[in-house]
Write an enzyme that holds these catalytic residues in place. Structure first.
Site, mmCIF file in Angstrom:
data_model
loop_
_atom_site.group_PDB
_atom_site.id
_atom_site.type_symbol
_atom_site.label_atom_id
_atom_site.label_comp_id
_atom_site.label_asym_id
_atom_site.label_seq_id
_atom_site.Cartn_x
_atom_site.Cartn_y
_atom_site.Cartn_z
ATOM 1 N N GLU A 30 -2.716 -9.301 3.680
ATOM 2 C CA GLU A 30 -3.600 -9.664 2.570
ATOM 3 C C GLU A 30 -3.891 -11.166 2.601
ATOM 4 O O GLU A 30 -3.090 -11.963 3.128
ATOM 5 C CB GLU A 30 -2.906 -9.289 1.246
ATOM 6 C CG GLU A 30 -3.749 -9.587 0.012
ATOM 7 C CD GLU A 30 -3.243 -8.907 -1.256
ATOM 8 O OE1 GLU A 30 -2.140 -8.309 -1.215
ATOM 9 O OE2 GLU A 30 -3.952 -8.973 -2.271
ATOM 10 N N ASN A 64 -8.326 -0.468 -4.495
ATOM 11 C CA ASN A 64 -6.877 -0.645 -4.412
ATOM 12 C C ASN A 64 -6.314 -0.716 -5.818
ATOM 13 O O ASN A 64 -6.870 -1.409 -6.677
ATOM 14 C CB ASN A 64 -6.560 -1.959 -3.666
ATOM 15 C CG ASN A 64 -5.098 -2.354 -3.793
ATOM 16 O OD1 ASN A 64 -4.229 -1.756 -3.167
ATOM 17 N ND2 ASN A 64 -4.807 -3.358 -4.626
ATOM 18 N N GLU A 65 -5.233 0.005 -6.053
ATOM 19 C CA GLU A 65 -4.577 -0.018 -7.374
ATOM 20 C C GLU A 65 -5.616 -0.014 -8.499
ATOM 21 O O GLU A 65 -5.632 -0.905 -9.355
ATOM 22 C CB GLU A 65 -3.589 -1.198 -7.476
ATOM 23 C CG GLU A 65 -2.483 -1.069 -6.434
ATOM 24 C CD GLU A 65 -1.251 -1.950 -6.636
ATOM 25 O OE1 GLU A 65 -1.295 -2.871 -7.483
ATOM 26 O OE2 GLU A 65 -0.246 -1.704 -5.948
ATOM 27 N N TYR A 74 7.266 -0.061 -4.563
ATOM 28 C CA TYR A 74 8.095 -1.199 -4.160
ATOM 29 C C TYR A 74 9.512 -0.997 -4.679
ATOM 30 O O TYR A 74 9.711 -0.469 -5.776
ATOM 31 C CB TYR A 74 7.521 -2.505 -4.729
ATOM 32 C CG TYR A 74 6.259 -2.963 -4.013
ATOM 33 C CD1 TYR A 74 6.338 -3.668 -2.817
ATOM 34 C CD2 TYR A 74 4.992 -2.681 -4.527
ATOM 35 C CE1 TYR A 74 5.201 -4.089 -2.144
ATOM 36 C CE2 TYR A 74 3.838 -3.096 -3.863
ATOM 37 C CZ TYR A 74 3.953 -3.796 -2.672
ATOM 38 O OH TYR A 74 2.821 -4.205 -2.006
ATOM 39 N N GLU A 112 1.407 0.819 0.647
ATOM 40 C CA GLU A 112 2.176 -0.387 0.302
ATOM 41 C C GLU A 112 3.593 0.049 -0.022
ATOM 42 O O GLU A 112 3.792 0.883 -0.917
ATOM 43 C CB GLU A 112 1.568 -1.129 -0.898
ATOM 44 C CG GLU A 112 0.307 -1.901 -0.544
ATOM 45 C CD GLU A 112 -0.225 -2.751 -1.693
ATOM 46 O OE1 GLU A 112 0.575 -3.271 -2.498
ATOM 47 O OE2 GLU A 112 -1.463 -2.891 -1.772
ATOM 48 N N GLN A 145 4.515 -7.153 3.505
ATOM 49 C CA GLN A 145 3.333 -7.297 4.321
ATOM 50 C C GLN A 145 3.771 -7.846 5.675
ATOM 51 O O GLN A 145 4.924 -8.266 5.818
ATOM 52 C CB GLN A 145 2.354 -8.245 3.648
ATOM 53 C CG GLN A 145 1.874 -7.734 2.285
ATOM 54 C CD GLN A 145 0.707 -8.539 1.713
ATOM 55 O OE1 GLN A 145 0.197 -9.463 2.310
ATOM 56 N NE2 GLN A 145 0.289 -8.177 0.488
HETATM 57 O O1 AHR Z 1 1.457 -6.644 -1.878
HETATM 58 C C1 AHR Z 1 1.248 -7.467 -2.986
HETATM 59 C C2 AHR Z 1 0.438 -6.781 -4.075
HETATM 60 O O2 AHR Z 1 1.162 -5.696 -4.568
HETATM 61 C C3 AHR Z 1 -0.867 -6.174 -3.653
HETATM 62 O O3 AHR Z 1 -1.900 -7.110 -3.639
HETATM 63 C C4 AHR Z 1 -1.110 -5.137 -4.691
HETATM 64 O O4 AHR Z 1 -1.866 -4.053 -4.212
HETATM 65 C C5 AHR Z 1 0.285 -4.733 -5.132
HETATM 66 O O5 AHR Z 1 0.422 -4.724 -6.490
#
Ligand code: AHR
Length: 515
Positions: free
Chosen positions: A45, A194-195, A263, A318, A367
């Site tokens: 990103e 995205n999201e 995450y 992600e 990432q």
């Molecule tokens: O990876 C960091 C961020 O986490 C990304 O930009 C977003 O899609 C997610 O919330």
């Protein structure tokens, strides 16, 4: 009496021995699904030092060896990793990005503020041509994430024409030719936002479903004859309603994949240090990471209800561990160190993805460089490989191999305080050449664990192994000690009666190769 006690002792020892026989049964004759190599994908990103400084240092950089501005050391390391697919330009950034700002002569490209990540100036010097040429250098498939939150269907349609259509067919391919590239890149993977539930527009799933249908209509033509893969912005972790509504409201002939983001975080308000953490914090991160199993099972069950033939894929585009940024760095840049804890997280998560190869066809760790659970960290001219890099490299033997079903009997537990987690995770696959590879993780922070691998339907010939281990769970590679953690040959196993008995050090990853 003495005799009775002696017999009782022998018997209790025997019972203990019996109990300790944790066995991983691998069925070598039952492989049905291919582990899509894209499960080993990455994400880059415009965030902190991922693109600028991480991948790209500028064409005029005399200090850091580069090819058209892209670091040669990073390209070499990522090629060795066999990165199959790379997602770009975000993330949250993607829904603020107007791709036309990033093409043409660099001096004429407008600048913007990167509002999501520290309000820093984005000069657009790394744009579509730079990214797609870099993917060619990396021999990786590009995955473009389109701006749905603040963009238009026209912008997306133009981007596809710019990257994919033949020269001379319309103004966009002509523009590409004018900017130095005649042949289209033929980008296959397109994220439609995205999201969307958050930084991508704060939409409801019902509203996003309609928006998705609108944007997806203009991805190419009504029939999608270009074979583009359209990826819907999917759920956050356990938001099952999001998946339900999308699967119900979007026609499956305009949806090739749905994404999931998860995450491993201790607490969003107090994420804790990436390298100075307690065993308690380690345990919590592993709990969060192992939740991936339940998340995939439940999202897949919903997908199965609407799409029993499994035409729509699940992409976990992600995933990774998220901690506090390193002290002394810009908090908005999400730069964190990477320890043996992250190696455990990566090893266990990749085993989960492998084992769901029938529906999980892509995953992108967040990432690639200098951001979150990065495989590479850079500092000026220096570059280091993290424990996560080493795990992904050890596991790349699974890419495009046939998944072999595996089952753990008499599972061992990692007990911590009043709580426990399964200590061992594994997955197995068979290559086209007939090699069987088995990846095993012992997440127990304290205990060496012994397990027996039983290969049903295959002869155990030559066995070789590699291991990633270290003295402390907090250990990491640094610019001063770049090779503190690296894989080593693994010999702590015995082949007994066709079984392989392996001894796994605490918090270690082992990959066995059986010929
Ligand atoms: O990876 C960091 C961020 O986490 C990304 O930009 C977003 O899609 C997610 O919330």
């Amino acid at each position: 009496m003495k005799k009775i006690i002696a017999i009782a002792l022998i018997l209790s020892g025997f019972a203990g021995w019996l109990q300790a026989q944790t066995t991983i049964y691998v069925d070598a004759g039952q492989g049905k699904h291919t582990i899509n190599k894209n499960i080993y994908g990455h994400f880059a990103e415009h965030l902190g030092r991922c693109i600028y400084g991480g991948f790209y240092v500028g064409e005029d950089n005399q200090k850091i060896p580069n090819t058209e501005g892209v670091r040669n050391d990073v390209v070499k390391a990522l090629k060795e990793l066999k990165v199959p697919v790379l997602r770009w330009p975000g993330g949250c950034f993607a829904d603020t990005y107007h791709w036309k700002d990033g093409i043409g002569p660099k001096a004429e490209r407008p600048s913007m503020l990167n509002i999501w990540w520290g309000n820093v100036k984005e000069d657009n010097s790394f744009g579509t041509n730079e990214f797609l040429n870099m993917c060619e250098l990396l021999e990786t498939e590009p995955y473009l994430s389109a701006n749905v939150g603040s963009g238009t269907p026209q912008e997306l349609a133009d981007w596809i024409k710019y990257t994919n259509h033949p020269a001379g067919s319309s103004p966009m391919p002509d523009l590409r030719e004018k900017y130095g590239r005649k042949e289209p890149w033929k980008v296959k993977y397109w994220g439609i936002g995205n999201e969307a539930w958050g930084c991508g527009g704060n939409m409801t799933p019902e509203y996003y479903s309609n928006i998705y249908r609108q944007f997806a209509t203009f991805t190419t033509d009504w029939q999608n004859s270009d074979g583009i893969v359209r990826i819907a912005s999917g759920a956050s972790s356990s938001d099952y309603n999001w998946t339900e509504v999308l699967m119900k409201n979007i026609k499956h002939n305009m949806l090739e994949a749905i994404a999931l983001h998860h995450y491993a975080v201790i607490d969003w308000g107090n994420k804790g240090s990436a390298k100075d953490f307690t065993e308690d914090q380690y345990f919590t991160i592993m709990q969060r990471a192992l939740e991936m199993e339940e998340l995939i099972q439940k999202h897949v069950a919903i997908m199965d209800k609407y799409d029993p033939q499994k035409k729509v894929d699940l992409y976990v585009d992600e995933w990774g561990g998220w901690y506090d940024s390193e002290p002394g760095t810009n908090g908005a840049f999400l730069y964190q160190q990477n320890t043996m804890r992250d190696a455990m997280l990566a090893g266990a998560t990749l085993n989960i993805f492998n084992n769901h190869a029938d529906r999980v066809k892509m995953a992108n760790i967040a990432q690639a460089v200098n951001v979150l659970q990065a495989v590479i960290l850079t500092e000026g001219e220096k570059m280091i490989l993290t424990p996560t890099y080493h795990v992904m490299k050890m596991y790349n033997v699974h890419q495009d191999a046939t998944l072999l079903p595996s089952e753990i009997h008499n599972a061992l537990l990692y007990n911590h305080g009043k709580e426990s987690l399964p200590a061992i995770s594994c997955s197995a696959s068979k290559t086209t050449a007939g090699d069987i590879n088995i990846s095993i993780v012992n997440i127990d922070a304290q205990k060496t664990n012994t397990v027996t691998v039983n290969l049903k339907g295959a002869k155990v010939g030559t066995v070789k192994g590699s291991v990633l281990k270290s003295g402390k769970i907090q250990d990491h590679n640094s610019f001063e000690k770049p090779d503190l953690i690296k894989p080593a040959a693994y010999n702590d196993f015995k082949v007994e009666g066709g079984n392989i008995k392996v001894t796994l050090p605490p918090f270690s990853v082992v990959v066995l190769n059986v010929k």
